[in-house]
Design a protein around this motif. Structure first.
Motif, PDB file in Angstrom:
ATOM      1  N   ASP A   1      14.803 -53.857 -24.918  1.00  0.00           N
ATOM      2  CA  ASP A   1      14.939 -52.522 -25.482  1.00  0.00           C
ATOM      3  C   ASP A   1      15.737 -51.598 -24.563  1.00  0.00           C
ATOM      4  O   ASP A   1      16.265 -50.564 -25.004  1.00  0.00           O
ATOM      5  CB  ASP A   1      13.556 -51.918 -25.744  1.00  0.00           C
ATOM      6  N   ARG A   2      15.847 -51.979 -23.281  1.00  0.00           N
ATOM      7  CA  ARG A   2      16.638 -51.193 -22.327  1.00  0.00           C
ATOM      8  C   ARG A   2      17.953 -51.885 -21.999  1.00  0.00           C
ATOM      9  O   ARG A   2      18.682 -51.444 -21.111  1.00  0.00           O
ATOM     10  CB  ARG A   2      15.829 -50.970 -21.044  1.00  0.00           C
ATOM     11  N   GLY A   3      18.240 -52.972 -22.677  1.00  0.00           N
ATOM     12  CA  GLY A   3      19.495 -53.673 -22.455  1.00  0.00           C
ATOM     13  C   GLY A   3      19.543 -54.450 -21.159  1.00  0.00           C
ATOM     14  O   GLY A   3      20.630 -54.812 -20.686  1.00  0.00           O
TER      15      GLY A   3
ATOM     16  N   ALA B   1      12.598 -51.199 -11.658  1.00  0.00           N
ATOM     17  CA  ALA B   1      13.563 -50.765 -10.647  1.00  0.00           C
ATOM     18  C   ALA B   1      14.993 -50.818 -11.155  1.00  0.00           C
ATOM     19  O   ALA B   1      15.902 -50.259 -10.524  1.00  0.00           O
ATOM     20  CB  ALA B   1      13.428 -51.644  -9.404  1.00  0.00           C
ATOM     21  N   VAL B   2      15.216 -51.476 -12.299  1.00  0.00           N
ATOM     22  CA  VAL B   2      16.568 -51.759 -12.786  1.00  0.00           C
ATOM     23  C   VAL B   2      16.976 -50.723 -13.835  1.00  0.00           C
ATOM     24  O   VAL B   2      16.194 -50.366 -14.720  1.00  0.00           O
ATOM     25  CB  VAL B   2      16.635 -53.179 -13.377  1.00  0.00           C
ATOM     26  N   ARG B   3      18.198 -50.272 -13.742  1.00  0.00           N
ATOM     27  CA  ARG B   3      18.708 -49.298 -14.712  1.00  0.00           C
ATOM     28  C   ARG B   3      18.862 -49.941 -16.080  1.00  0.00           C
ATOM     29  O   ARG B   3      18.948 -51.160 -16.210  1.00  0.00           O
ATOM     30  CB  ARG B   3      20.069 -48.760 -14.251  1.00  0.00           C
ATOM     31  N   ASP B   4      18.919 -49.132 -17.105  1.00  0.00           N
ATOM     32  CA  ASP B   4      19.227 -49.622 -18.444  1.00  0.00           C
ATOM     33  C   ASP B   4      20.576 -50.349 -18.419  1.00  0.00           C
ATOM     34  O   ASP B   4      21.552 -49.832 -17.851  1.00  0.00           O
ATOM     35  CB  ASP B   4      19.297 -48.469 -19.440  1.00  0.00           C
ATOM     36  N   GLY B   5      20.613 -51.543 -19.000  1.00  0.00           N
ATOM     37  CA  GLY B   5      21.845 -52.311 -19.030  1.00  0.00           C
ATOM     38  C   GLY B   5      22.074 -53.158 -17.796  1.00  0.00           C
ATOM     39  O   GLY B   5      23.102 -53.833 -17.697  1.00  0.00           O
ATOM     40  N   GLY B   6      21.145 -53.135 -16.843  1.00  0.00           N
ATOM     41  CA  GLY B   6      21.292 -53.928 -15.631  1.00  0.00           C
ATOM     42  C   GLY B   6      20.827 -55.363 -15.823  1.00  0.00           C
ATOM     43  O   GLY B   6      20.651 -55.844 -16.946  1.00  0.00           O
TER      44      GLY B   6
ATOM     45  N   VAL C   1      16.187 -45.376  -5.280  1.00  0.00           N
ATOM     46  CA  VAL C   1      17.401 -45.331  -6.104  1.00  0.00           C
ATOM     47  C   VAL C   1      16.986 -44.794  -7.475  1.00  0.00           C
ATOM     48  O   VAL C   1      16.727 -45.553  -8.411  1.00  0.00           O
ATOM     49  CB  VAL C   1      18.043 -46.729  -6.233  1.00  0.00           C
ATOM     50  N   PRO C   2      16.882 -43.476  -7.634  1.00  0.00           N
ATOM     51  CA  PRO C   2      16.325 -42.890  -8.858  1.00  0.00           C
ATOM     52  C   PRO C   2      17.047 -43.301 -10.134  1.00  0.00           C
ATOM     53  O   PRO C   2      16.427 -43.378 -11.209  1.00  0.00           O
ATOM     54  CB  PRO C   2      16.439 -41.387  -8.615  1.00  0.00           C
ATOM     55  N   GLU C   3      18.336 -43.564 -10.045  1.00  0.00           N
ATOM     56  CA  GLU C   3      19.080 -43.960 -11.240  1.00  0.00           C
ATOM     57  C   GLU C   3      18.862 -45.421 -11.611  1.00  0.00           C
ATOM     58  O   GLU C   3      19.286 -45.867 -12.684  1.00  0.00           O
ATOM     59  CB  GLU C   3      20.576 -43.692 -11.040  1.00  0.00           C
ATOM     60  N   GLY C   4      18.190 -46.166 -10.749  1.00  0.00           N
ATOM     61  CA  GLY C   4      17.948 -47.593 -10.988  1.00  0.00           C
ATOM     62  C   GLY C   4      19.057 -48.451 -10.398  1.00  0.00           C
ATOM     63  O   GLY C   4      20.227 -48.059 -10.381  1.00  0.00           O
TER      64      GLY C   4
END
Length: 313
Positions: free
Chosen positions: A248-250, A228-233, A208-211
């Motif tokens: 820092d990535r939310g 593995a987790v997208r920013d804001g996840g 899952v490239p977008e996270g």
């Protein structure tokens, strides 16, 4: 009454059959004649002395999952249950009466609900604690249908329920598995299966490239899965794996503490309805007589058990 407990902390052999006073239902309580109690990793931690038990005196009686029959209802109990109903409940073993490894347990009426239709006591005993932990995980992550959840430890009791409950909520699921467990994890509903291991976070991100939107860390891997987790996840972690996160990535970190759902009969009923609809699978790996509790604990600690080991009373 007969119970299984430990007079001192240690390995599986400290468990023995003990005779303790028989409890009775007080006001607003229900007594269950226990026929089955699932064996969970938390039980082995308690037996080994790794769980705080302030004020609890030996014998220390483990067990967080009970299934059986209602045989007493206390005065003023607000419940639609009746004597003879088949029920299930999550039990908190850090109280003075101990846990579910006993012939009888007494609980507040709101902690007890009917067992899923057509299930054995052993099957029903696998659902309350792990099912509530999985529900709490999903509630904390608060994902919407169509979003993607990753689950580590997907072949285990918590992980398997998390995969199935997530699918029932319309989520896309990425899960880990060993080669031997891949078919099982796919049968639970995982859309994408990646190889398990400490670097599973990288493999999830590759798939899952977008996270992923959220991750349930049933394998207790910890910080390495955050990638593995997208920013804001969000990340939901069980015992021993936090707190950690990536502010820092939310990314939001959630600690999953299943006692938060004690007394939540609405959640237990939700699990029952899902089991009735065959949306969750009740997996019993093996059953043991109460006297065989040390053997059950040794087998669980050896690893590789798929489904729950269950003591029968």
């Amino acid at each position: 009454m007969k119970a299984v407990g430990a007079l001192t902390f240690g390995g599986p052999d400290v468990l023995r059959v003990v005779d303790v006073p028989e409890p009775h239902a007080g006001p607003e309580e229900v007594r269950i004649r226990v026929h089955a109690a699932a064996v969970n990793p938390a039980d082995t931690l308690m037996r080994a002395g790794l769980t705080p038990l302030p004020g609890v005196r030996p014998p220390y009686i483990p067990g967080q999952d009970a299934a059986g029959v209602v045989d007493e209802i206390g005065e003023g109990a607000v419940t639609d249950l009746r004597i003879g109903d088949r029920v299930m409940a999550m039990v908190m073993p850090n109280g003075p009466s101990g846990g579910a490894y006993a012939e009888y347990v007494v609980l507040p009426a709101s902690w007890v609900t009917r067992a899923p239709t057509g299930t054995s006591h052993a099957e029903a005993a696998t659902l309350p604690m792990n099912g509530l932990t999985a529900l709490l995980t999903l509630d904390l992550l608060d994902l919407s249908a169509g979003q993607t959840l990753a689950v580590t430890g997907a072949a285990g009791g918590f992980g398997g329920y998390t995969v199935q409950l997530a699918k029932a909520e319309g989520l896309r699921v990425v899960a880990d598995a060993s080669p031997a467990d891949e078919e099982l994890v796919r049968s639970l509903g995982a859309d994408i299966v990646v190889a398990r291991g400490d670097d599973v976070g990288a493999r999830i991100r590759q798939a899952v490239p977008e996270g992923v939107d959220g991750l349930a860390d049933g394998a207790l891997i910890g910080a390495p899965v955050v990638g593995a987790v997208r920013d804001g996840g969000g990340v939901a972690a069980l015992r021993g794996t936090g707190p950690f996160g990536a502010p820092d990535r939310g990314i939001t970190f959630h600690t999953v503490y299943v006692p938060d759902y004690r007394g939540r009969r609405d959640k237990l009923d939700q699990l029952r309805r899902l089991a009735d609809a065959h949306a969750v699978t009740l997996r019993v790996a093996a059953t043991f007589a109460a006297e065989q509790a040390p053997e059950a604990h040794r087998l669980l600690e050896a690893g590789g058990t798929r489904g729950r080991l269950v003591l029968e009373f």
